[in-house]
Design an enzyme around this catalytic site. Structure first.
Site, PDB file in Angstrom:
ATOM      1  N   GLY A 129      11.780  15.912  21.343  1.00 16.91           N
ATOM      2  CA  GLY A 129      10.523  15.206  21.133  1.00 16.91           C
ATOM      3  C   GLY A 129      10.637  13.815  20.528  1.00 16.91           C
ATOM      4  CG  ASN A 158      16.823  19.704  18.208  1.00 16.28           C
ATOM      5  OD1 ASN A 158      16.425  19.668  17.047  1.00 16.28           O
ATOM      6  ND2 ASN A 158      16.428  20.620  19.054  1.00 16.28           N
ATOM      7  CE1 TYR A 206       1.774  20.262  13.095  1.00 13.41           C
ATOM      8  CE2 TYR A 206      -0.407  19.471  13.682  1.00 13.41           C
ATOM      9  CZ  TYR A 206       0.958  19.282  13.630  1.00 13.41           C
ATOM     10  OH  TYR A 206       1.513  18.116  14.109  1.00 13.41           O
TER      11      TYR A 206
END
Ligand SMILES: NC(=O)c1ccc[n+]([C@@H]2O[C@H](COP(=O)([O-])OP(=O)(O)OC[C@H]3O[C@@H](n4cnc5c(N)ncnc54)[C@H](OP(=O)(O)O)[C@@H]3O)[C@@H](O)[C@H]2O)c1
Length: 308
Positions: free
Chosen positions: A45, A43, A192
């Protein structure tokens, strides 16, 4: 004179920045008529841009998203930009393993094909926990996709030759996995990096696991992209990063090109398990090519998501 130097320096800097941002486009024109592509987090990027590009090539595109309103809005945009009506969304929250299981059950009931799975969704550097008690980055970026792929593998094999793309990041190189603490949740950026390293090991081990089944795998670094990832941070941080992103990062459409390349290219298929940057295979740091670590992570992940 001073003004002239300033203007020349600005023009040179601008030119260097433009060159740094210049990226390759996928030149393979292969179409995907009759094929089904599933993109997690499509939805926004890179995922949304990949959805537009793959729908334009004739694929049935399903975006798997956690927020039905955002997903519906994105579907409308993808349909209008790709001129394809064969785009839909399904609900999936990768931070909840029960949601992943329910999603796969309903996907397998509804959809007869799965030709390309794009494990795109991700949480950036945040310190939080999933519903199942995993650190948010490791849980969403790696474990959610690990379970999803395993539960959909039977359909991928039935539709072979099929492909699994997993989005990673070149920042994988700043960390190593700690098997005593896979749930590491101390420094946001490092959580990350570890999750993106896990994505690479996963893609490599999946290539070995699916060897001979005609399911090929690709770890894709889309480059640094002007996407919505800063929405998880404070207003001040967003303002600062907007400037940096505008100067150094590429538009999402460009970031999606390596995804498209890995989804369609015959050349890419010769490098199953590989790491791809800028529409071509790229070399990983030696520690990220360690088959022993990849296997160990696979086995640990199987236990954590209760696949065994
Ligand atoms: N942006 C970069 O510079 C960059 C660089 C290297 C690699 N990458 C990688 O490229 C991929 C796409 O990044 P992006 O920049 O396009 O990110 P983005 O715009 O922030 O999109 C991330 C997507 O993941 C979804 N998502 C997050 N948590 C989820 C969950 N629990 N369940 C389902 N979906 C979830 C988001 O949904 P919501 O809209 O609901 O939040 C969103 O659709 C990521 O894997 C990222 O690590 C990005």
């Amino acid at each position: 004179m001073y003004l002239l130097y300033t203007i020349i320096a600005s023009l040179v800097s601008f030119f260097i920045l433009k060159c740094m941002k210049k990226r390759r486009y996928c030149t393979d024109l292969k179409r995907l008529d009759g094929k089904t592509v599933l993109i997690t987090g499509g939805n926004s990027g890179v995922g949304k841009e990949a959805a537009v590009a793959l729908a334009m090539r004739g694929a049935r595109v399903i975006i798997a998203c956690r927020d039905p309103d955002r997903a519906e809005k994105a579907v409308r945009e993808i349909k209008s930009r790709s001129h394809s009506l064969n785009v839909l969304h399904m609900e999936l929250d990768l931070a909840n393993l029960r949601s992943v299981r329910e999603f796969c059950k309903s996907f397998l009931q509804r959809e007869k094909r799965l030709d390309v799975l794009v494990n795109n969704a991700a949480m950036p550097s945040v310190l939080d926990w999933t519903d199942d008690g995993f650190s948010m980055c490791f849980g969403v970026n790696h474990l959610g996709h690990f379970l999803l792929t395993n539960l959909l593998l039977s359909r991928l094999k039935e539709c072979a030759p099929s492909r699994v793309l997993t989005l990673t990041c070149s920042t994988y190189k700043y960390q190593k996995l700690d098997f005593q603490d896979l749930n590491y949740n101390l420094l946001p950026f490092f959580t990350y990096c570890r999750s993106k390293l896990a994505n690479i090991y996963f893609s490599q081990e999946l290539a070995r696991f699916a060897e001979g089944k005609d399911v090929t795998t690709y770890a894709v670094h889309p480059g640094f992209v002007q996407s919505d990832w800063t929405c998880h941070y404070s207003f001040l941080f967003r303002m600062l990063t907007q400037v940096i992103m505008w100067m150094f990062f590429v538009p999402c459409e460009v970031g999606a090109q390596t995804v498209v390349y890995c989804a369609v290219s015959d050349e890419a298929a010769k490098h199953s398990g590989g790491y791809f940057v800028d529409c071509r295979p790229s070399t990983l740091r030696p520690f990220a090519r360690d088959a022993g670590v990849a296997k160990k992570l696979w086995e640990a992940s199987e236990r954590l998501v209760k696949l065994v």
